[in-house]
Design an enzyme around this catalytic site. Structure first.
Site, mmCIF file in Angstrom:
data_model
loop_
_atom_site.group_PDB
_atom_site.id
_atom_site.type_symbol
_atom_site.label_atom_id
_atom_site.label_comp_id
_atom_site.label_asym_id
_atom_site.label_seq_id
_atom_site.Cartn_x
_atom_site.Cartn_y
_atom_site.Cartn_z
ATOM 1 N N ASN A 207 -10.076 -0.329 0.467
ATOM 2 C CA ASN A 207 -8.618 -0.211 0.415
ATOM 3 C C ASN A 207 -8.135 -0.755 -0.937
ATOM 4 O O ASN A 207 -8.234 -1.951 -1.195
ATOM 5 C CB ASN A 207 -8.025 -1.008 1.583
ATOM 6 C CG ASN A 207 -6.506 -0.982 1.611
ATOM 7 O OD1 ASN A 207 -5.853 -0.563 0.658
ATOM 8 N ND2 ASN A 207 -5.934 -1.442 2.704
ATOM 9 N N HIS B 83 -3.320 7.091 2.873
ATOM 10 C CA HIS B 83 -3.723 5.777 2.369
ATOM 11 C C HIS B 83 -5.079 5.443 2.983
ATOM 12 O O HIS B 83 -5.283 5.584 4.193
ATOM 13 C CB HIS B 83 -2.671 4.733 2.762
ATOM 14 C CG HIS B 83 -3.114 3.334 2.497
ATOM 15 N ND1 HIS B 83 -3.739 2.968 1.320
ATOM 16 C CD2 HIS B 83 -3.035 2.199 3.256
ATOM 17 C CE1 HIS B 83 -4.016 1.680 1.373
ATOM 18 N NE2 HIS B 83 -3.610 1.190 2.528
ATOM 19 N N CYS C 99 0.822 -1.226 0.000
ATOM 20 C CA CYS C 99 0.000 0.000 0.000
ATOM 21 C C CYS C 99 0.852 1.270 0.000
ATOM 22 O O CYS C 99 0.338 2.352 -0.285
ATOM 23 C CB CYS C 99 -0.957 -0.011 1.172
ATOM 24 S SG CYS C 99 -1.962 -1.494 1.228
HETATM 25 N N1 COA Z 1 -18.137 -8.802 9.764
HETATM 26 C C1 COA Z 1 -18.586 -9.076 11.020
HETATM 27 N N2 COA Z 1 -17.761 -9.419 12.011
HETATM 28 C C2 COA Z 1 -16.451 -9.495 11.755
HETATM 29 C C3 COA Z 1 -15.923 -9.216 10.476
HETATM 30 C C4 COA Z 1 -16.826 -8.860 9.470
HETATM 31 N N3 COA Z 1 -16.442 -8.570 8.210
HETATM 32 N N4 COA Z 1 -14.579 -9.359 10.518
HETATM 33 C C5 COA Z 1 -14.267 -9.713 11.778
HETATM 34 N N5 COA Z 1 -15.404 -9.790 12.524
HETATM 35 C C6 COA Z 1 -15.524 -10.111 13.933
HETATM 36 C C7 COA Z 1 -14.367 -10.931 14.453
HETATM 37 O O1 COA Z 1 -14.598 -12.305 14.203
HETATM 38 C C8 COA Z 1 -14.409 -10.599 15.915
HETATM 39 O O2 COA Z 1 -15.422 -11.367 16.526
HETATM 40 P P1 COA Z 1 -15.220 -11.985 18.009
HETATM 41 O O3 COA Z 1 -15.071 -10.779 18.895
HETATM 42 O O4 COA Z 1 -16.471 -12.742 18.209
HETATM 43 O O5 COA Z 1 -13.981 -12.793 17.928
HETATM 44 C C9 COA Z 1 -14.875 -9.150 15.967
HETATM 45 O O6 COA Z 1 -15.483 -8.888 14.684
HETATM 46 C C10 COA Z 1 -13.758 -8.151 16.199
HETATM 47 O O7 COA Z 1 -12.700 -8.455 15.317
HETATM 48 P P2 COA Z 1 -11.358 -7.631 15.350
HETATM 49 O O8 COA Z 1 -10.424 -8.195 14.324
HETATM 50 O O9 COA Z 1 -10.871 -7.524 16.748
HETATM 51 O O10 COA Z 1 -11.881 -6.197 14.876
HETATM 52 P P3 COA Z 1 -11.110 -4.833 14.832
HETATM 53 O O11 COA Z 1 -11.862 -3.830 15.557
HETATM 54 O O12 COA Z 1 -9.633 -4.986 15.115
HETATM 55 O O13 COA Z 1 -11.219 -4.459 13.282
HETATM 56 C C11 COA Z 1 -9.957 -4.440 11.249
HETATM 57 C C12 COA Z 1 -10.653 -5.295 12.292
HETATM 58 C C13 COA Z 1 -9.302 -5.362 10.230
HETATM 59 C C14 COA Z 1 -11.012 -3.586 10.552
HETATM 60 C C15 COA Z 1 -8.906 -3.528 11.931
HETATM 61 O O14 COA Z 1 -8.092 -4.290 12.782
HETATM 62 C C16 COA Z 1 -8.047 -2.808 10.941
HETATM 63 O O15 COA Z 1 -8.505 -2.005 10.165
HETATM 64 N N6 COA Z 1 -6.725 -3.039 10.978
HETATM 65 C C17 COA Z 1 -5.819 -2.457 10.024
HETATM 66 C C18 COA Z 1 -5.959 -3.188 8.735
HETATM 67 C C19 COA Z 1 -5.327 -2.478 7.588
HETATM 68 O O16 COA Z 1 -5.187 -1.286 7.575
HETATM 69 N N7 COA Z 1 -4.959 -3.251 6.589
HETATM 70 C C20 COA Z 1 -4.429 -2.762 5.380
HETATM 71 C C21 COA Z 1 -2.999 -2.452 5.521
HETATM 72 S S1 COA Z 1 -2.422 -1.600 4.145
#
Ligand code: COA
Length: 324
Positions: A281, A251, A111
């Site tokens: 993204n 980004h 990215c």
């Molecule tokens: N829909 C519904 N629930 C979902 C889901 C979806 N699409 N994806 C994950 N969940 C659930 C998980 O299973 C978890 O459930 P649980 O609590 O029962 O285990 C819960 O939601 C929380 O998941 P978590 O991964 O802790 O969520 P989060 O608040 O950390 O958000 C991201 C996840 C990926 C959105 C976040 O961590 C993020 O944006 N990180 C950076 C990613 C990024 O920038 N990537 C690109 C890099 S260039």
């Protein structure tokens, strides 16, 4: 002498997939995706490969810059989803637009790729080797996400964006930095290929590491820390204050990441140009697609100070301060 962005361009596949469409594919909801990421919809290719998106962007750049293809010196494409291992997307674009006098190649910094590519183009131009360049970030991430993994497939989209840049005596890139922290490489990976051949006993099984694999929380932490420090360093080195910045084009990975960055830098949220709600993204394409929108809307004027900043797999980051 510096390097100035003369024209911007972008292209995305016509098919738009909403969060409700995603909820038909995996166990998710519009509410979860919107609250956790800010994404409402994304463009998903219905067959166009990455080169098609890059070529359309390059054609738009030539047209907007008023240049002939033969005048182009350098083509750099950033991508993690090229059509082939070889040829590069750069060479495919060169052929399709007829840039017979250019040298063309690809770079990979996930990215942060557009920032790395622009940084390289800037060096060739500042050292007088080339006068101009087409720099593009292009991705079809839809071909490398696991469409059964709700924690990643809802985040990404397809698209391309780019800039035509050339030598300038006045406005242009004021200060920039790119960086990498390879020790964290395994928190975000995709496209792994195993070493299988007739002389070893590796089985012909699908490789789960082919798909995007991510430790979302660790990526979140890395993103906020690296971008804040990088923007602070670039501003300090340029002797420019945060108040002087007209827009930040970050980004587009997650609105919550941008909220944290905005608070830590003390740059108001309104100054961060966002379009993640409509694109998701798009990795290396995300910054140039957003920059192109900002430019098309006429929101930046000559001499305005704009920051481009991103982070990505590797792990990598890059920041550029430009005088428009
Ligand atoms: N829909 C519904 N629930 C979902 C889901 C979806 N699409 N994806 C994950 N969940 C659930 C998980 O299973 C978890 O459930 P649980 O609590 O029962 O285990 C819960 O939601 C929380 O998941 P978590 O991964 O802790 O969520 P989060 O608040 O950390 O958000 C991201 C996840 C990926 C959105 C976040 O961590 C993020 O944006 N990180 C950076 C990613 C990024 O920038 N990537 C690109 C890099 S260039």
């Amino acid at each position: 002498m510096t390097t100035r962005i003369i024209a911007t361009g972008a292209y995305a596949p016509g098919q738009v997939i909403t969060n409700d469409d995603m909820a038909k594919v995996v166990d998710t909801s519009d509410e979860w995706i919107t609250q956790r990421t800010g994404i409402k919809e994304r463009h998903i290719s219905s067959g166009e490969n990455t080169s098609v998106l890059a070529v359309n962007t390059a054609r738009q750049l030539l047209c907007r810059a008023g240049k002939k293809a033969e005048d182009i010196d350098l083509i750099i494409i950033a991508s993690v989803t090229a059509d082939y291992g070889t040829p590069s997307l750069g060479c495919m674009v060169q052929k399709e637009i007829g840039a017979s006098n250019a040298v063309a190649f690809d770079i990979t910094a996930a990215c942060s790729g557009f920032m790395f590519a622009l940084s390289i183009a800037d060096k060739y131009i500042k050292t007088g080797i080339y006068n101009n360049a087409i720099v593009i970030g292009a991705e079809t991430l839809s071909k490398i996400v696991d469409w059964s993994d709700r924690s990643t497939c809802v985040l990404f989209g397809d698209g391309a964006g780019g800039a035509y840049v050339e030598k300038s005596q006045t406005d242009g890139i004021i200060e920039e930095e790119i960086g990498s922290k390879g020790e964290l490489y395994d928190i975000l990976t995709e496209g792994h290929t195993e070493c299988k051949n007739v002389f070893n006993d590796k089985k012909e099984e699908p490789d789960p590491l082919w798909y995007v694999n991510m430790n979302g929380r660790e990526v979140f932490k890395f993103a906020t820390k690296s971008v804040v420090k990088s923007v602070e360093r670039v501003l300090k080195n340029a002797g420019v204050t945060a108040d002087e910045i007209k827009f930040v084009v970050p980004h587009q990975a997650n609105t919550r990441i941008v909220d944290v960055i905005s608070n830590k830098l003390g740059i108001p949220h309104e100054k961060f140009y966002m379009n993640i709600d409509r694109y998701g993204n798009t990795s290396s394409a995300s910054i140039p697609i957003a920059l192109n929108e900002l430019n098309e809307k006429g929101l930046i004027e000559r001499g305005d100070k704009v920051i481009l900043t991103g982070f990505g797999g590797g792990m990598t980051w890059g920041t550029m301060l430009v005088s428009w």
